[in-house]
Design a protein around this motif. Structure first.
Motif, PDB file in Angstrom:
ATOM      1  N   GLN A 138       0.863  -1.182   0.000  1.00  0.00           N
ATOM      2  CA  GLN A 138       0.000   0.000   0.000  1.00  0.00           C
ATOM      3  C   GLN A 138       0.900   1.232   0.000  1.00  0.00           C
ATOM      4  O   GLN A 138       1.590   1.502   0.969  1.00  0.00           O
ATOM      5  N   LYS A 139       0.888   1.976  -1.105  1.00  0.00           N
ATOM      6  CA  LYS A 139       1.809   3.094  -1.267  1.00  0.00           C
ATOM      7  C   LYS A 139       1.063   4.416  -1.240  1.00  0.00           C
ATOM      8  O   LYS A 139       0.073   4.604  -1.933  1.00  0.00           O
ATOM      9  N   GLY A 140       1.570   5.343  -0.412  1.00  0.00           N
ATOM     10  CA  GLY A 140       1.000   6.679  -0.354  1.00  0.00           C
ATOM     11  C   GLY A 140      -0.172   6.771   0.601  1.00  0.00           C
ATOM     12  O   GLY A 140      -0.807   5.771   0.948  1.00  0.00           O
ATOM     13  N   MET A 141      -0.457   8.001   1.027  1.00  0.00           N
ATOM     14  CA  MET A 141      -1.543   8.238   1.980  1.00  0.00           C
ATOM     15  C   MET A 141      -2.473   9.358   1.524  1.00  0.00           C
ATOM     16  O   MET A 141      -3.674   9.296   1.756  1.00  0.00           O
ATOM     17  N   VAL A 142      -1.936  10.393   0.905  1.00  0.00           N
ATOM     18  CA  VAL A 142      -2.730  11.521   0.415  1.00  0.00           C
ATOM     19  C   VAL A 142      -2.311  11.816  -1.022  1.00  0.00           C
ATOM     20  O   VAL A 142      -1.117  11.957  -1.302  1.00  0.00           O
ATOM     21  N   PRO A 143      -3.243  11.894  -1.979  1.00  0.00           N
ATOM     22  CA  PRO A 143      -4.685  11.630  -1.832  1.00  0.00           C
ATOM     23  C   PRO A 143      -4.986  10.152  -2.059  1.00  0.00           C
ATOM     24  O   PRO A 143      -5.033   9.678  -3.190  1.00  0.00           O
ATOM     25  N   GLY A 144      -5.146   9.405  -1.012  1.00  0.00           N
ATOM     26  CA  GLY A 144      -5.423   7.982  -1.104  1.00  0.00           C
ATOM     27  C   GLY A 144      -4.162   7.161  -1.303  1.00  0.00           C
ATOM     28  O   GLY A 144      -3.040   7.643  -1.147  1.00  0.00           O
ATOM     29  N   SER A 145      -4.345   5.898  -1.665  1.00  0.00           N
ATOM     30  CA  SER A 145      -3.232   4.954  -1.789  1.00  0.00           C
ATOM     31  C   SER A 145      -3.335   4.175  -3.089  1.00  0.00           C
ATOM     32  O   SER A 145      -4.413   4.030  -3.668  1.00  0.00           O
ATOM     33  N   GLU A 146      -2.171   3.658  -3.531  1.00  0.00           N
ATOM     34  CA  GLU A 146      -2.115   2.738  -4.656  1.00  0.00           C
ATOM     35  C   GLU A 146      -1.587   1.397  -4.164  1.00  0.00           C
ATOM     36  O   GLU A 146      -0.939   1.317  -3.113  1.00  0.00           O
ATOM     37  N   TYR A 147      -1.852   0.341  -4.942  1.00  0.00           N
ATOM     38  CA  TYR A 147      -1.595  -1.013  -4.459  1.00  0.00           C
ATOM     39  C   TYR A 147      -0.888  -1.852  -5.508  1.00  0.00           C
ATOM     40  O   TYR A 147      -1.235  -1.818  -6.690  1.00  0.00           O
ATOM     41  N   THR A 148       0.099  -2.614  -5.047  1.00  0.00           N
ATOM     42  CA  THR A 148       0.745  -3.650  -5.839  1.00  0.00           C
ATOM     43  C   THR A 148       0.361  -4.988  -5.232  1.00  0.00           C
ATOM     44  O   THR A 148       0.617  -5.229  -4.042  1.00  0.00           O
ATOM     45  N   LEU A 149      -0.254  -5.863  -6.011  1.00  0.00           N
ATOM     46  CA  LEU A 149      -0.725  -7.152  -5.506  1.00  0.00           C
ATOM     47  C   LEU A 149       0.411  -8.171  -5.509  1.00  0.00           C
ATOM     48  O   LEU A 149       1.115  -8.341  -6.510  1.00  0.00           O
ATOM     49  N   LEU A 150       0.555  -8.870  -4.383  1.00  0.00           N
ATOM     50  CA  LEU A 150       1.639  -9.822  -4.167  1.00  0.00           C
ATOM     51  C   LEU A 150       1.077 -11.119  -3.599  1.00  0.00           C
ATOM     52  O   LEU A 150      -0.032 -11.148  -3.070  1.00  0.00           O
ATOM     53  N   ALA A 151       1.864 -12.189  -3.673  1.00  0.00           N
ATOM     54  CA  ALA A 151       1.457 -13.465  -3.089  1.00  0.00           C
ATOM     55  C   ALA A 151       2.696 -14.247  -2.682  1.00  0.00           C
ATOM     56  O   ALA A 151       3.791 -14.035  -3.220  1.00  0.00           O
ATOM     57  N   ARG A 152       2.512 -15.149  -1.728  1.00  0.00           N
ATOM     58  CA  ARG A 152       3.594 -16.030  -1.293  1.00  0.00           C
ATOM     59  C   ARG A 152       2.981 -17.254  -0.639  1.00  0.00           C
ATOM     60  O   ARG A 152       1.849 -17.213  -0.145  1.00  0.00           O
ATOM     61  N   GLN A 153       3.742 -18.343  -0.626  1.00  0.00           N
ATOM     62  CA  GLN A 153       3.318 -19.503   0.137  1.00  0.00           C
ATOM     63  C   GLN A 153       3.767 -19.327   1.582  1.00  0.00           C
ATOM     64  O   GLN A 153       4.851 -18.794   1.840  1.00  0.00           O
ATOM     65  N   PRO A 154       2.944 -19.727   2.542  1.00  0.00           N
ATOM     66  CA  PRO A 154       3.217 -19.423   3.949  1.00  0.00           C
ATOM     67  C   PRO A 154       4.552 -19.988   4.421  1.00  0.00           C
ATOM     68  O   PRO A 154       5.019 -21.032   3.970  1.00  0.00           O
ATOM     69  N   GLY A 155       5.158 -19.268   5.367  1.00  0.00           N
ATOM     70  CA  GLY A 155       6.402 -19.694   5.995  1.00  0.00           C
ATOM     71  C   GLY A 155       6.649 -18.852   7.223  1.00  0.00           C
ATOM     72  O   GLY A 155       6.123 -17.743   7.350  1.00  0.00           O
ATOM     73  N   GLU A 156       7.456 -19.353   8.141  1.00  0.00           N
ATOM     74  CA  GLU A 156       7.703 -18.665   9.405  1.00  0.00           C
ATOM     75  C   GLU A 156       8.867 -17.687   9.322  1.00  0.00           C
ATOM     76  O   GLU A 156       8.980 -16.779  10.134  1.00  0.00           O
ATOM     77  N   ALA A 157       9.757 -17.863   8.372  1.00  0.00           N
ATOM     78  CA  ALA A 157      10.953 -17.026   8.295  1.00  0.00           C
ATOM     79  C   ALA A 157      10.598 -15.612   7.837  1.00  0.00           C
ATOM     80  O   ALA A 157       9.503 -15.348   7.325  1.00  0.00           O
ATOM     81  N   MET A 158      11.562 -14.689   8.024  1.00  0.00           N
ATOM     82  CA  MET A 158      11.409 -13.336   7.512  1.00  0.00           C
ATOM     83  C   MET A 158      11.148 -13.392   6.008  1.00  0.00           C
ATOM     84  O   MET A 158      11.795 -14.133   5.273  1.00  0.00           O
ATOM     85  N   ILE A 159      10.194 -12.600   5.537  1.00  0.00           N
ATOM     86  CA  ILE A 159       9.796 -12.653   4.128  1.00  0.00           C
ATOM     87  C   ILE A 159      10.829 -11.927   3.276  1.00  0.00           C
ATOM     88  O   ILE A 159      11.141 -10.758   3.514  1.00  0.00           O
ATOM     89  N   GLU A 160      11.338 -12.624   2.258  1.00  0.00           N
ATOM     90  CA  GLU A 160      12.334 -12.058   1.355  1.00  0.00           C
ATOM     91  C   GLU A 160      12.003 -12.323  -0.106  1.00  0.00           C
ATOM     92  O   GLU A 160      12.832 -12.089  -0.982  1.00  0.00           O
ATOM     93  N   ARG A 161      10.788 -12.775  -0.376  1.00  0.00           N
ATOM     94  CA  ARG A 161      10.409 -13.070  -1.762  1.00  0.00           C
ATOM     95  C   ARG A 161       8.892 -13.023  -1.899  1.00  0.00           C
ATOM     96  O   ARG A 161       8.173 -13.534  -1.041  1.00  0.00           O
ATOM     97  N   PHE A 162       8.419 -12.396  -2.966  1.00  0.00           N
ATOM     98  CA  PHE A 162       7.000 -12.382  -3.313  1.00  0.00           C
ATOM     99  C   PHE A 162       6.841 -12.698  -4.796  1.00  0.00           C
ATOM    100  O   PHE A 162       7.696 -12.345  -5.621  1.00  0.00           O
ATOM    101  N   THR A 163       5.726 -13.318  -5.126  1.00  0.00           N
ATOM    102  CA  THR A 163       5.251 -13.358  -6.505  1.00  0.00           C
ATOM    103  C   THR A 163       4.444 -12.089  -6.752  1.00  0.00           C
ATOM    104  O   THR A 163       3.608 -11.715  -5.927  1.00  0.00           O
ATOM    105  N   VAL A 164       4.703 -11.411  -7.860  1.00  0.00           N
ATOM    106  CA  VAL A 164       3.981 -10.185  -8.202  1.00  0.00           C
ATOM    107  C   VAL A 164       2.837 -10.554  -9.142  1.00  0.00           C
ATOM    108  O   VAL A 164       3.059 -11.105 -10.224  1.00  0.00           O
TER     109      VAL A 164
END
Length: 219
Positions: A138-164
């Motif tokens: 979620q990028k930006g606050m005024v005026p409103g926000s824009e969004y980049t959709l991401l996905a990942r398979q669940p895991g407990e480690a710190m997140i370092e990779r997304f599918t865009v």
């Protein structure tokens, strides 16, 4: 993220692009701009990062998503976009937000303009029998926000990779002004978290735009 070259769309840039917007075939990858008039997610949402924490005498900001330099690599289906770089850093100790910089090369990130945003886990979905987490930046606050959709398979480690994921306007949400020559004005008007989650679930079923993953140095 940088704009798609031939489609005049934007994933994470803030300005409208001075390019044409030709009609796209259904089998082409799409990354239409998603905008909400106000940020859809605040610190009332449990899965928004970075966010503040207090533990005894310690306090500050914590995040499930790793800060640092990330590289976007387009998928084979995405012939419109080049590899590029993003840098994510925490804003501060008392006020938490991710600062994002974008560049064609990693070396450009030091001088790139920064923007505020947050990583948000929207919900979950299943694809081919496997569970996926659905996220957005979620990028930006005024005026409103824009969004980049991401996905990942669940895991407990710190997140370092997304599918865009792709971004296609649901029926009835596309906004576009006419009569401005080649200047692009089109975007998807999304007003609720439920709408964004529904869209992300649909996009998970389509070929991805690519992957973005954290790296420590250029290869």
């Amino acid at each position: 993220m940088r704009p798609l070259r031939a489609q005049a769309m934007a994933i994470a840039v803030g300005a409208l692009l001075p390019l044409s917007s030709p009609a796209l075939a259904d089998d082409e990858v799409k990354a239409e701009r998603i905008h909400s008039p106000l940020p859809l997610y605040t610190f009332d949402w449990e899965q928004i990062w970075p966010r503040s924490f207090v533990s005894g005498d310690d306090f500050g900001c914590t995040s499930r998503v790793a800060f640092g330099d990330w590289r976007f690599t387009p998928s084979p289906e995405n012939e419109f976009e080049d590899p590029h770089w993003e840098r994510f850093a925490n804003y501060g100790v008392y006020h938490c937000a991710a600062m994002m910089r974008t560049g064609s090369e990693q070396a450009e990130l030091d001088e790139a303009q920064w923007k505020y945003g947050f990583f948000v886990q929207l919900g979950t979905a299943r694809r081919n029998g496997a569970k996926w987490e659905l996220w957005a930046f979620q990028k930006g606050m005024v005026p409103g926000s824009e969004y980049t959709l991401l996905a990942r398979q669940p895991g407990e480690a710190m997140i370092e990779r997304f599918t865009v994921l792709q971004q296609r306007c649901p029926a009835g949400t596309r906004m576009e002004a006419k009569g401005l020559d080649i200047w692009t004005t089109r975007y998807c008007a999304i007003d609720t978290p439920a709408e964004l989650l529904s869209l992300a679930r649909q996009m998970l079923t389509l070929p991805a735009l690519g992957v973005i993953e954290r790296v420590t140095k250029a290869e």
